[in-house]
Every structure is written in C-alpha cells, then in structure tokens.
Design a protein around this motif. Structure first.
Motif, PDB file in Angstrom:
ATOM      1  N   ALA A 419      39.699  17.032  16.330  1.00  0.00           N
ATOM      2  CA  ALA A 419      38.581  16.862  17.343  1.00  0.00           C
ATOM      3  C   ALA A 419      38.745  16.400  18.624  1.00  0.00           C
ATOM      4  N   HIS A 420      39.609  16.407  18.966  1.00  0.00           N
ATOM      5  CA  HIS A 420      40.711  15.896  20.588  1.00  0.00           C
ATOM      6  C   HIS A 420      40.701  16.329  21.195  1.00  0.00           C
ATOM      7  N   GLU A 421      41.166  17.773  20.379  1.00  0.00           N
ATOM      8  CA  GLU A 421      40.916  19.226  20.683  1.00  0.00           C
ATOM      9  C   GLU A 421      39.831  19.758  21.473  1.00  0.00           C
ATOM     10  N   ARG A 422      38.771  19.232  20.429  1.00  0.00           N
ATOM     11  CA  ARG A 422      37.389  19.823  20.737  1.00  0.00           C
ATOM     12  C   ARG A 422      37.052  19.565  22.553  1.00  0.00           C
ATOM     13  N   ILE A 423      36.875  17.581  21.953  1.00  0.00           N
ATOM     14  CA  ILE A 423      36.641  16.751  23.652  1.00  0.00           C
ATOM     15  C   ILE A 423      37.200  17.543  24.438  1.00  0.00           C
ATOM     16  N   VAL A 424      38.368  17.970  24.516  1.00  0.00           N
ATOM     17  CA  VAL A 424      38.795  18.741  25.818  1.00  0.00           C
ATOM     18  C   VAL A 424      38.114  19.736  26.330  1.00  0.00           C
ATOM     19  N   TYR A 425      38.455  20.437  25.348  1.00  0.00           N
ATOM     20  CA  TYR A 425      38.232  21.710  25.252  1.00  0.00           C
ATOM     21  C   TYR A 425      37.071  22.156  25.885  1.00  0.00           C
ATOM     22  N   GLU A 426      35.962  20.914  25.823  1.00  0.00           N
ATOM     23  CA  GLU A 426      34.383  20.805  26.577  1.00  0.00           C
ATOM     24  C   GLU A 426      34.711  20.500  27.971  1.00  0.00           C
ATOM     25  N   ARG A 427      35.608  19.634  27.867  1.00  0.00           N
ATOM     26  CA  ARG A 427      35.597  19.481  29.686  1.00  0.00           C
ATOM     27  C   ARG A 427      36.226  19.666  30.578  1.00  0.00           C
ATOM     28  N   LEU A 428      37.163  20.659  29.965  1.00  0.00           N
ATOM     29  CA  LEU A 428      38.141  21.744  30.678  1.00  0.00           C
ATOM     30  C   LEU A 428      36.691  23.348  31.654  1.00  0.00           C
ATOM     31  N   LYS A 429      36.128  22.978  30.310  1.00  0.00           N
ATOM     32  CA  LYS A 429      34.829  23.723  30.602  1.00  0.00           C
ATOM     33  C   LYS A 429      33.655  23.711  31.450  1.00  0.00           C
ATOM     34  N   GLN A 430      33.586  22.484  31.246  1.00  0.00           N
ATOM     35  CA  GLN A 430      32.889  21.620  32.141  1.00  0.00           C
ATOM     36  C   GLN A 430      32.977  21.694  33.446  1.00  0.00           C
ATOM     37  N   SER A 431      34.380  21.389  34.043  1.00  0.00           N
ATOM     38  CA  SER A 431      34.889  21.240  34.949  1.00  0.00           C
ATOM     39  C   SER A 431      34.973  22.724  35.272  1.00  0.00           C
ATOM     40  N   TRP A 432      35.422  23.766  35.062  1.00  0.00           N
ATOM     41  CA  TRP A 432      35.345  24.803  35.543  1.00  0.00           C
ATOM     42  C   TRP A 432      34.315  25.732  35.885  1.00  0.00           C
ATOM     43  N   SER A 433      33.620  25.003  34.801  1.00  0.00           N
ATOM     44  CA  SER A 433      31.863  25.292  35.553  1.00  0.00           C
ATOM     45  C   SER A 433      31.453  25.173  37.203  1.00  0.00           C
ATOM     46  N   GLU A 434      32.090  24.218  36.749  1.00  0.00           N
ATOM     47  CA  GLU A 434      31.188  23.356  38.041  1.00  0.00           C
ATOM     48  C   GLU A 434      32.199  23.310  39.233  1.00  0.00           C
ATOM     49  N   GLN A 435      33.105  24.509  39.166  1.00  0.00           N
ATOM     50  CA  GLN A 435      34.387  24.580  40.841  1.00  0.00           C
ATOM     51  C   GLN A 435      34.391  25.982  40.661  1.00  0.00           C
ATOM     52  N   ARG A 436      33.419  26.765  39.845  1.00  0.00           N
ATOM     53  CA  ARG A 436      33.439  27.577  39.739  1.00  0.00           C
ATOM     54  C   ARG A 436      34.453  28.844  39.646  1.00  0.00           C
ATOM     55  N   VAL A 437      34.163  29.497  40.000  1.00  0.00           N
ATOM     56  CA  VAL A 437      35.504  30.918  39.515  1.00  0.00           C
ATOM     57  C   VAL A 437      36.536  31.060  41.049  1.00  0.00           C
ATOM     58  N   LYS A 438      37.503  30.989  41.032  1.00  0.00           N
ATOM     59  CA  LYS A 438      38.087  31.247  43.174  1.00  0.00           C
ATOM     60  C   LYS A 438      39.375  32.544  42.669  1.00  0.00           C
ATOM     61  N   ALA A 439      38.905  33.278  43.508  1.00  0.00           N
ATOM     62  CA  ALA A 439      39.677  34.477  43.591  1.00  0.00           C
ATOM     63  C   ALA A 439      41.171  34.263  43.991  1.00  0.00           C
ATOM     64  N   GLN A 440      42.001  34.984  43.696  1.00  0.00           N
ATOM     65  CA  GLN A 440      43.319  34.931  44.058  1.00  0.00           C
ATOM     66  C   GLN A 440      43.472  36.830  44.781  1.00  0.00           C
ATOM     67  N   HIS A 441      43.838  36.820  45.540  1.00  0.00           N
ATOM     68  CA  HIS A 441      44.021  37.806  46.718  1.00  0.00           C
ATOM     69  C   HIS A 441      45.638  39.071  46.046  1.00  0.00           C
ATOM     70  N   LEU A 442      45.547  39.495  45.556  1.00  0.00           N
ATOM     71  CA  LEU A 442      47.102  40.924  45.220  1.00  0.00           C
ATOM     72  C   LEU A 442      48.050  40.255  46.139  1.00  0.00           C
ATOM     73  N   LEU A 443      49.165  40.735  46.456  1.00  0.00           N
ATOM     74  CA  LEU A 443      49.899  40.821  47.782  1.00  0.00           C
ATOM     75  C   LEU A 443      49.961  42.719  48.072  1.00  0.00           C
ATOM     76  N   VAL A 444      49.619  43.207  47.004  1.00  0.00           N
ATOM     77  CA  VAL A 444      49.238  44.456  46.813  1.00  0.00           C
ATOM     78  C   VAL A 444      48.399  45.458  46.330  1.00  0.00           C
ATOM     79  N   PRO A 445      47.274  45.753  46.996  1.00  0.00           N
ATOM     80  CA  PRO A 445      46.170  45.647  46.141  1.00  0.00           C
ATOM     81  C   PRO A 445      46.911  47.001  45.264  1.00  0.00           C
ATOM     82  N   GLU A 446      45.780  46.771  44.105  1.00  0.00           N
ATOM     83  CA  GLU A 446      46.549  47.991  42.819  1.00  0.00           C
ATOM     84  C   GLU A 446      44.723  48.819  43.092  1.00  0.00           C
ATOM     85  N   ARG A 447      45.436  50.530  42.538  1.00  0.00           N
ATOM     86  CA  ARG A 447      44.384  51.432  42.357  1.00  0.00           C
ATOM     87  C   ARG A 447      44.548  52.157  41.249  1.00  0.00           C
ATOM     88  N   VAL A 448      43.188  52.259  40.532  1.00  0.00           N
ATOM     89  CA  VAL A 448      42.872  52.738  38.974  1.00  0.00           C
ATOM     90  C   VAL A 448      41.641  53.718  39.314  1.00  0.00           C
TER      91      VAL A 448
END
Length: 581
Positions: A419-448
C-alpha cells in the motif's frame, strides 16, 4: 497451359477458402446476415458440431421471393451499391460472397418470407446447381439450412476437428455476438439440447446480466462500468479491476460499431492503460464498445473482417488510453462503489462499479479524515454507521507486515508495504509531472541510422520529442544526431532508446516509451522508499496510511499489480466460524 476462364462453381470454391474455414465460419456469416436484417430473435441448431448440419432461423426483414436465387449469386448484396457505400460500411457483412461460397461446399437451403408476403419461398443449392423456387409456410424471417459441410471437397474436410472442438468454436462465436448485440435474443441448440438461451437485453440491468451470462458473474462483480464521449468517439462497457487479471487473454472483447475486432492499436492502448497496475505476465479482462462514424474506419482490410484500420489512429489511441487510464486511476477504497464518479481529466466521462459494494468516490474531505485518524485506534468505540471511513480504523498490526482495520462492513486486511509503495509511487509521478521533463546533453553527440519513414516521423514530431527531453537533428536522409536525452534516462542506451521511440512513432503515431521507462524508474524508487516489512507502526501511523490509501489513485493494487487490501465482511467471517449454521 492455355489461359482459360474458371467455371463459376470453382471460383466460388476458391472464394470459400477465405470465407469458410470450419463450421463456425459458416455460422458467423449467417448470423451476421441475420443481425444485418434486424433480427430480434435468432436460433442456431447444430448437429455433430456443425459438420452434419447448421440451421439458422431469424425473425428479420426477410428476402423477397423473386430475389432468393439472386441472393445465392456471388457478390450479390443489398448492403452496398457504390464505392462511397464501401467507404462507410455500417453493416457486419457487405461483400455478398458468403452464401455463394457456402453453397459451393455444402448442401444449402435458403427459405425466407418478408412481413408483407402471404407465404414464404425456398430454393436449394448443391454443387453449383440451383433448384426452382418453391413455396414454403413459415413466419416472417429467414431460415438457412446447411448440411454436409465439405461433402464435395474431402481435402478440406480432413482439416475439420472433433465434434467437441468444432462446437466449442461455434459456442465462442455465439457468445461474442451476444455481447455485440445485447438487444437480440439468442438460442443455441446442439444435437437437440439447448446449450444457451440468452433473452433480449433492453435496459442497463439486463445488459449487465447478458455480460454475466457470457463472461461469468465473477467478471461483473469485479468490473468497472465506463462511458465516455469525445469528438465523435464513444466508448462504453466494462473493464475488470486489475485484481481480476487472467493468465491468458480469454476475456477480451472489443467491438467497433458492433463488430468484434482484433487490432494492434487497440491492444496497445489497453496494455498501456493497465501497465503499472497489472501483475507481470497477466492479462486484463474487458467488454468494450467503440462507436465511431463508419466513414472514419475501414473494415474492408481482412477477408473475415476481423481487423480494421482507423483513418485517425492517433486520435483513437489517445481516446482509448485516456478513458481507460482515468477509470483505472479510480480503483481505490471508497465509501460507496454504487455511486457514479465523474473523472475531471476526461470530458463527460462516467466511471462506476458494475455492482454495489465499496466504491469510487471519497465523500469526506482530507481535513475531516485527518481528524478521524487521530481518533482511538480501536474502531469499536465508534458508531459503525456514523462517519466511518471506507477502510475504517486500525486495530492491530500482524508481524510487522499486515494492518488490520475495522470498517462498517467488517474486517479490512492491508499489506503495509504494498500500500505504501503505491502511495509513494503516485506522489513521485505527480512530482515528476509538475517539474516537467529535463534534458541531459551528451558530452559527445551520437549518430544513429534510421529508415526513410522514421526520418519523416522525426520531422513531423520534432517539437513533441523536444518536450520529452530529446534534442534530435536530421543529419541526412537516413541518419539522426542525438544531442540530448531525458535527464532521468541519461544512463540508458540512448541509441536504442531513440530507435524504439522512432519505431513507435512510425507504427502508432505516438510513443510512450519515455513515459514507460520513467515510470519503471519511479516504481523502483518507490519500492525502495516505502515502509519496509517488520517495521512497527503506532495507531496514528496505521490510520494515516489508511487515509492516504483512500486519497491515492490506483491504491487498490501496488506498482506490480498485487492487491494492497482485502475486505472480509461479517457474512464471510461468520462462515469461517460456522456461525448460524
């Protein structure tokens, strides 16, 4: 060999290979014709699993006497007349090949009477030969009698299975069509014995009874009813709570305009909606009806019409996912499951349990629960009928694992860690959603390296990918440069991640790959951050956990799909101790 035109009968037998695979294929085509004719009652008589005989009787609109013979011609139909009709098919059948194909591999008798006719008429067909029309006394409707299937194609007959197996396929078919058309009564008789009698369902209670007759009462007891409309799309039906998951996908019925379909886009939307509430390797159960303008869906993409293609697949996917996702978010312990609860995230949506019991909407405010949580841990001092929360009040903790609570219904047992695992998980998701997605630049760009279709998908959705934390640039017609990825996934294989996301965009028009990976990480964090087993909680802490469960979405199950709590009502407790027996 010289080029020659095949005789009509051989053409029909070849066509029958697409339409008539086994006895159930014949029953499917004939039942669909009956439903298209507006039948209110249909009777299916089957002998020896359908191998010896199949007889379908209905009370539909019938066929005029002078058109009986024409109905047995290949590609003769009353359901479409032009290309525009084909692009907006509203009937189950429409090509007009079924009767001719069946008549080419069996002995067929077609009898029908329209309501205005004084009597019925019949014709017989065998080996491509059609008898002259004969009068027949019968009520309005149509009767199709099919005998000795594959009598003239012994190679095909060898692939027919045992009587039990073939009848099982027919029974499954009748169950599916009974769910598709609840307003129609069905009777299935095998070797003279009635196997199913399903009365017409004309109101919500009787429709729910029809679902129970076909899927079992256990499904209805554990089902949520949902209804939602948005931009010309309407979804209605039942989805089972995650705790009612199945070991196989045997209780999954999805209908598009009354047609049962198996569609990858639909399956993907359902799977995503259940992704963090279902136990690993389990399958959800559902009976869902999607109504859409026939012009917005192509049903002519499969010989047996079991697949469809949506004109705007992205909109349909989003509508299905958001509706189911929101309904499953309301699987939490609440005071009254019999009351409908609107979901603000989905316009006009209604979600409620199929039957009474514990429910979806928490009536009490957070402040009021906080006051209740400070009360005596023993609920025996409370009036059980007055202001008792859904999960009641904690009375004990067992081995540092389970919390016992007393509510108005009886005893509640809570898995403390889950039960507590679900409560913490939903709070983490809400916090993540409110802070939006942050980008992390690569030191060396990759090509695919990518395909032409993937490059085109990137061009169309580059803004969308930026919002997810990606920074991607086309480096040519078949390559992409990766400059940044979502910060939370910076340690993952960024090349494979981009490949997967682009593949999703090509296949589905959208990608949930990033969200799924982030959810996995947050779930792991929640597991490690939740209260561990063998930790002793005081009464206030136990009650605070119960109140959090009542406020938290999806708290009926943990992140891995396991149930977090169970209810034992007084009747169940009495039975355990043989009280009153």
């Amino acid at each position: 060999m010289p080029i020659c035109k095949l005789p009509p009968h051989l053409v029909n037998q070849i066509a029958a290979g697409e339409v008539v695979e086994r006895p159930a294929s014949v029953v499917k085509e004939l039942l669909e014709n009956s439903l298209d004719a507006g039948a209110g009652r249909i009777r299916i008589d089957v002998d020896e699993g359908g191998i010896r005989r199949m007889r379908i009787s209905d009370d539909g609109c019938g066929i005029a006497a002078e058109q009986l013979a024409l109905a047995l011609d290949p590609h003769a139909t009353s359901k479409i007349a032009s290309l525009s009709d084909l692009e907006a098919v509203a009937t189950l059948g429409f090509r007009g090949e079924a009767l001719a194909s069946i008549a080419s591999v069996a002995r067929l008798t077609l009898a029908s009477r329209t309501p205005e006719a004084a009597e019925g008429s019949e014709v017989r067909a065998e080996n491509g030969q059609l008898s002259s029309r004969q009068p027949r006394g019968m009520p309005p409707g149509t009767i199709v009698d099919v005998e000795d299937l594959f009598f003239n194609t012994p190679a095909r007959r060898k692939f027919v299975r045992t009587e039990r197996t073939e009848f099982g396929h027919i029974d499954d078919l009748v169950r599916r069509l009974a769910l598709a058309r609840p307003a129609t009564a069905f009777e299935l008789v095998h070797n003279g014995r009635a196997v199913r009698r399903l009365v017409a369902a004309t109101d919500e209670r009787s429709r729910q009874r029809r679902v129970g007759d076909v899927c079992g009462q256990a499904f209805v007891d554990q089902a949520l009813y949902l209804e939602n409309r948005h931009e010309g799309l309407a979804l209605e039906g039942y989805i089972a709570r995650p705790s009612f998951s199945r070991s196989q996908a045997d209780l999954q019925f999805f209908f598009v305009n009354g047609r049962l379909v198996r569609d990858r886009l639909i399956a993907h939307a359902v799977r995503q909606a259940y992704q963090d509430v279902l136990f690993h390797g389990r399958h959800p159960a559902f009976v869902l009806h999607l109504t859409i303008d026939p012009a917005r869906v192509d049903v002519n993409v499969h010989p047996q019409k079991t697949e469809v293609r949506f004109r705007d697949s992205r909109q349909v996917h989003g509508f299905l996912f958001s509706t189911l996702h929101r309904a499953l978010a309301e699987t939490r312990p609440t005071a009254d499951r019999s009351a409908p609860a609107a979901a603000p995230a989905v316009s006009g949506a209604t979600f409620r349990p199929a039957q009474g019991g514990l429910g979806l909407g928490v009536a009490e405010s957070v402040a009021r629960y906080a006051g209740l949580a400070g009360a005596s841990a023993h609920a025996g001092t409370q009036d059980p009928e007055a202001d008792t929360p859904p999960l009641g009040f904690a009375v004990a903790q067992i081995h540092g694992v389970f919390v016992l609570a007393e509510n108005a219904a009886g005893l509640v047992i809570v898995d403390m860690h889950a039960a507590h695992e679900r409560i913490v998980y939903e709070r983490l998701k809400q916090s993540w959603s409110e802070q939006r997605v942050k980008a992390q630049h690569l030191l060396v760009p990759e090509r695919v390296m990518v395909s032409e279709r993937e490059a085109l998908a990137l061009e169309k959705r580059v803004g969308e990918l930026n919002r997810l934390g990606f920074e991607l640039e086309l480096a040519g017609p078949d390559s992409v440069t990766i400059r940044a990825v979502p910060a939370l996934l910076a340690g993952s294989d960024c090349i494979q991640l981009v490949r997967d996301v682009l593949a999703d965009l090509v296949e589905m028009g959208r990608s949930e790959r990033v969200a799924e990976l982030i959810d996995d990480l947050l779930s792991t964090m929640a597991c490690h951050g939740s209260v561990r087993a063998n930790r002793r909680l005081n009464p206030d802490e136990m009650n605070a956990l119960l109140r959090d469960m009542e406020r938290t979405e999806r708290s009926d199950q943990c992140n891995h799909g396991r149930p977090t709590w169970v209810q034992l009502d007084m009747k169940s407790l009495d039975q355990l101790f043989l009280r009153g027996q």
